[in-house]
Design a protein around this motif. Structure first.
Motif: not given
Length: 312
Positions: A137-140, A161-164, A173-175, A248-253
């Motif tokens: 999360l910090w990296l992205y 640039f917000e990756f998420l 990013s999740a992959v 944790i990363l996106t909650e599906g969004g």
């Protein structure tokens, strides 16, 4: 002396007489395991199937038959979720297999310090997934993350640039995060399989003048092919059911760009309290995974027969 021998014989026969029949003893051994499976697996699965025929929420239950399944079949969004889930699974598993094979080959090479390198490959798999995902999360992060800062310094982007925050970048990013978590396990399994390949095969090929690539393609790959196929099936099941990383990363969004079947089921049943619809989704997941596993096991049997018959 004879009396002592006779007493020992009588004691042995008495013990034999008190011995349980083999069938009873076998049921005593497998009974706890069967009870555990029934309580932990069978009963929740049966309850899920029952709820899938109900309109169930916090207010109660009402039988609706196959209405939940009919709604899923008519839902275009659900069809897109299925396609997205399998795309997520195949992409992630493919990358894990490729990187795992490369990593295992390097770790199997006779280089100084390979024991240290084998230890260093473990952290992504050993540390808790939540902690690893927080690091990603910090990296992205667009304003504080290393990736965004590096891209700005290289002139790739004009600003943060917000990756998420974007659909495509969030999905990939999740992959990447899932591949980072799962590759060490694949690498270690492949490494163990490579170490089981007989060395005399390589020595004979080397004497015949075979190149490294030829030895890898004609000896290593065929010898570890059953492990590759088995590992790909296990990794596919784990990836299909992966929840923590995406949540944790996106909650599906954003805008359902990273919503897989598992995340969709959780949102429906837990977040929206639609237990009947969520159960129907869970049953569909079981059917899809079961069908996929049977097809995969069929091909695994074909691969094992092919490489076991020496037709390589």
């Amino acid at each position: 002396m004879a009396d002592t021998s006779q007493a020992a014989t009588q004691t042995f026969e008495a013990r034999q007489g008190r011995t349980l029949p083999e069938s009873v003893f076998a049921w005593m051994l497998i009974g706890p395991a069967m009870l555990f499976i029934a309580v932990i697996v069978a009963w929740p699965l049966a309850e899920t199937v029952r709820l899938s025929f109900m309109e169930a929420d916090l207010g109660g239950e009402q039988y609706v038959g196959f209405a939940n399944y009919a709604d899923l079949m008519d839902s275009r969004k659900f069809h897109q979720t299925i396609v997205r889930t399998f795309y997520w699974m195949f992409l992630s598993v493919g990358l894990k297999l490729i990187l795992g094979l490369i990593g295992a080959t390097l770790l199997n090479a006779a280089v100084p310090g390979r024991g240290l390198f084998r230890v260093l490959v473990m952290p992504p798999w050993v540390i808790p997934i939540a902690i690893g995902c927080i690091g990603w999360l910090w990296l992205y992060n667009g304003y504080f993350g290393v990736l965004s800062g590096t891209m700005m310094q290289l002139g790739i982007t004009d600003g943060p640039f917000e990756f998420l925050a974007h659909k495509q970048s969030a999905f990939y990013s999740a992959v990447v995060t899932d591949v980072w978590v799962g590759t060490p396990m694949v690498t270690l399994f492949f490494l163990a399989a490579m170490q089981g390949v007989p060395r005399d095969l390589y020595e004979a090929a080397y004497v015949d003048g075979a190149s490294r690539w030829y030895r890898f393609r004609r000896i290593t790959i065929p010898q570890i092919m059953p492990v590759i196929v088995s590992m790909s099936l296990l990794s596919a099941i784990f990836t299909f059911n992966s929840f923590e990383i995406i949540w944790i990363l996106t909650e599906g969004g954003p805008r359902s760009a990273t919503t897989t079947l598992i995340v969709d089921t959780y949102k429906t049943a837990i977040s929206n309290f639609k237990f009947g619809e969520g159960s129907a989704r869970a049953v569909v997941i079981v059917i899809l995974l079961g069908t996929f596993s049977l097809i995969y096991l069929f091909f695994l049997n074909k691969v094992n027969k092919y490489y076991g018959s020496g037709k390589k």
